[in-house]
Design a protein around this motif. Structure first.
Motif, short mmCIF file in Angstrom:
data_model
loop_
_atom_site.label_atom_id
_atom_site.label_comp_id
_atom_site.label_asym_id
_atom_site.label_seq_id
_atom_site.Cartn_x
_atom_site.Cartn_y
_atom_site.Cartn_z
N ARG A 30 -24.10 34.64 47.44
CA ARG A 30 -23.19 35.79 47.54
C ARG A 30 -21.96 35.58 46.65
O ARG A 30 -21.47 36.53 46.04
N PHE A 66 -32.12 29.51 51.02
CA PHE A 66 -32.07 30.66 51.93
C PHE A 66 -30.70 30.81 52.57
O PHE A 66 -30.18 29.89 53.18
N ARG A 67 -30.12 31.99 52.39
CA ARG A 67 -28.83 32.40 52.97
C ARG A 67 -27.65 31.48 52.62
O ARG A 67 -26.67 31.44 53.34
N ASP A 103 -35.96 41.37 56.06
CA ASP A 103 -35.07 40.56 55.24
C ASP A 103 -33.83 41.37 54.84
O ASP A 103 -33.90 42.58 54.71
N TYR A 152 -30.78 42.87 52.47
CA TYR A 152 -30.80 43.43 51.13
C TYR A 152 -29.46 44.12 50.89
O TYR A 152 -29.01 44.91 51.71
N VAL A 205 -28.64 41.35 46.21
CA VAL A 205 -28.83 40.05 46.85
C VAL A 205 -29.88 40.27 47.93
O VAL A 205 -29.75 41.16 48.77
N LYS A 206 -30.93 39.47 47.89
CA LYS A 206 -32.03 39.62 48.84
C LYS A 206 -32.32 38.29 49.50
O LYS A 206 -32.61 37.31 48.83
N ASP A 207 -32.24 38.27 50.81
CA ASP A 207 -32.67 37.10 51.58
C ASP A 207 -34.16 37.24 51.83
O ASP A 207 -34.60 38.19 52.48
N LYS A 208 -34.94 36.32 51.29
CA LYS A 208 -36.40 36.38 51.41
C LYS A 208 -36.86 35.24 52.30
O LYS A 208 -37.06 34.12 51.84
N THR A 228 -32.78 32.84 48.82
CA THR A 228 -31.96 34.03 48.60
C THR A 228 -31.95 34.26 47.11
O THR A 228 -31.68 33.33 46.34
#
Length: 134
Positions: free
Chosen positions: A67, A61-62, A96, A98, A114-117, A123
């Motif tokens: 990125r 996550f993140r 979240d 996006y 890129v999606k932070d879930k 991510t």
């Protein structure tokens, strides 16, 4: 290893060659079923009844590496597929993060997001392609 090649290219002032393999595999996935390295891929039916392909790579996550990976994919896409960037995506209404960029070529449209879930504590970097609508 890819990051190492980028660093070597920067130190020697030599142009870094794009890795087009991921896009070749993405384009052929619906036909031959071989996904790009470390990607989870699937096909889907588009709104105009064509077959699209979507792949994703998961990161903690993140994590900044997600990125960074997306930036490498975007740079390679621009070098590997002649086309133009499409305008910014409309904002989405959910908690979240996006980020979406789209690249249009003559035969297809590529989308990189890129999606932070938070719920998954991951991510995800998504790369999809579908035939361009007439």
């Amino acid at each position: 290893m890819r990051a190492g090649l980028l660093a070597i290219g920067a130190m020697t002032a030599q142009p870094v060659l794009a890795d087009c393999t991921r896009f070749d595999e993405l384009d052929a996935f619906a036909t031959i079923g071989v996904a790009p390295a470390e990607a989870n891929c699937t096909t889907y039916l588009t709104s105009n009844a064509a077959t699209g392909t979507a792949c994703h790579w998961a990161f903690p996550f993140r994590e900044e590496a997600a990125r960074g990976f997306a930036e490498v994919l975007w740079s390679d896409l621009v070098r590997c597929r002649t086309g133009t960037a499409l305008g910014p995506d409309a904002q989405v209404n959910h908690p979240d993060s996006y980020d979406l960029r789209e690249w249009q070529t003559s035969p297809a449209v590529y989308a990189l997001s890129v999606k932070d879930k938070g719920g998954l504590n991951r991510t995800l970097v998504f790369l999809r392609t579908e035939p361009r609508q007439p």
